[in-house]
Design a protein around this motif. Structure first.
Motif, PDB file in Angstrom:
ATOM      1  N   ASP A 108       0.835  -1.197   0.000  1.00 54.04           N
ATOM      2  CA  ASP A 108       0.000   0.000   0.000  1.00 54.04           C
ATOM      3  C   ASP A 108       0.875   1.255   0.000  1.00 54.04           C
ATOM      4  N   GLU A 109       1.874   1.271   0.875  1.00 53.10           N
ATOM      5  CA  GLU A 109       2.780   2.421   0.945  1.00 53.10           C
ATOM      6  C   GLU A 109       3.535   2.601  -0.364  1.00 53.10           C
ATOM      7  N   GLU A 115       2.399   6.404  -7.044  1.00 53.84           N
ATOM      8  CA  GLU A 115       1.309   7.169  -7.650  1.00 53.84           C
ATOM      9  C   GLU A 115       1.524   8.675  -7.453  1.00 53.84           C
ATOM     10  N   LEU A 116       1.931   9.072  -6.264  1.00 55.92           N
ATOM     11  CA  LEU A 116       2.210  10.488  -6.010  1.00 55.92           C
ATOM     12  C   LEU A 116       3.353  10.991  -6.894  1.00 55.92           C
ATOM     13  N   HIS A 122       5.633  14.603  -5.764  1.00 61.08           N
ATOM     14  CA  HIS A 122       6.952  14.598  -5.136  1.00 61.08           C
ATOM     15  C   HIS A 122       7.956  14.143  -6.182  1.00 61.08           C
ATOM     16  N   ALA A 123       9.209  14.509  -5.979  1.00 63.79           N
ATOM     17  CA  ALA A 123      10.269  14.149  -6.930  1.00 63.79           C
ATOM     18  C   ALA A 123      11.399  13.405  -6.223  1.00 63.79           C
ATOM     19  N   LYS A 124      11.096  12.818  -5.089  1.00 62.40           N
ATOM     20  CA  LYS A 124      12.119  12.118  -4.307  1.00 62.40           C
ATOM     21  C   LYS A 124      12.476  10.798  -4.969  1.00 62.40           C
ATOM     22  N   LEU A 158      10.457   6.639 -12.414  1.00 61.51           N
ATOM     23  CA  LEU A 158       9.544   6.415 -11.306  1.00 61.51           C
ATOM     24  C   LEU A 158      10.208   5.682 -10.149  1.00 61.51           C
ATOM     25  N   VAL A 159      10.979   4.629 -10.466  1.00 59.34           N
ATOM     26  CA  VAL A 159      11.554   3.778  -9.427  1.00 59.34           C
ATOM     27  C   VAL A 159      12.844   3.144  -9.934  1.00 59.34           C
TER      28      VAL A 159
END
Length: 176
Positions: A108-109, A115-116, A122-124, A158-159
């Motif tokens: 979920d996290e 998605e954010l 956010h750009a973290k 994204l990741v």
């Protein structure tokens, strides 16, 4: 750097605890702060212990219904009213996010944080630490989403998928 780590609070075997402990040591010895769910159990405890033992700081963000499981000797502990507020506080207090092995709460996290980011909220940097191939299926699904046009930006934006803690930390230090 404040590094948020999403992970399980379950007791897990060495396939998962060894890489988690390794990454925790890198957080602490690098002078970084762990921002995590605040629990004193399972993998969360393994990582918090490793960060503290290596000289890092601990910022926990727990939730009212789990506050009795919160680590007492964290440098800072925030208690939120619900899980939504907890996730918002974890993101607010971090410079980067690492997703370790976990169950439905971790998933979920992870999906919320992706998605954010997808929507530019956010750009973290986000790292998925794929210990023992735990996230191979999720990686394959995300690659399919990317290939079939479900993502408005490249998956690599994204990741980042890391196979070990050293690779994860190197990416964070270059991108945070």
């Amino acid at each position: 750097m404040n590094i948020c780590v999403f992970m399980s609070a379950a007791d897990l075997d060495e396939r998962y605890t060894v890489p988690a402990r390794e990454f925790a040591g890198l957080i602490g010895s690098g002078g970084h702060t762990l921002v995590w769910g605040g629990s004193e159990s399972g993998l969360m405890k393994v990582v918090a212990d490793g960060v503290q033992e290596a000289g890092g700081r601990l910022v926990g963000v727990s939730v009212e219904f789990l506050h009795k499981l919160a680590r007492e000797n964290a440098d800072e502990m925030v208690i939120t009213t619900d899980l939504a507020e907890r996730k918002a506080q974890l993101l607010l207090r971090s410079d980067a996010i690492v997703i370790m092995v976990g169950g439905t709460g971790t998933l979920d996290e992870a999906t919320e944080i992706l998605e954010l980011k997808k929507h530019g909220l956010h750009a973290k940097p986000v790292v998925l630490l794929n210990a023992a191939g735990f996230y191979d299926g999720l990686k394959l699904q995300l690659q399919r989403m990317d290939a079939e046009g479900f993502l408005p930006l490249p998956l690599s934006d994204l990741v980042f998928f890391a196979e070990d803690g050293a690779e994860a930390m190197a990416y964070l230090e270059e991108n945070a």
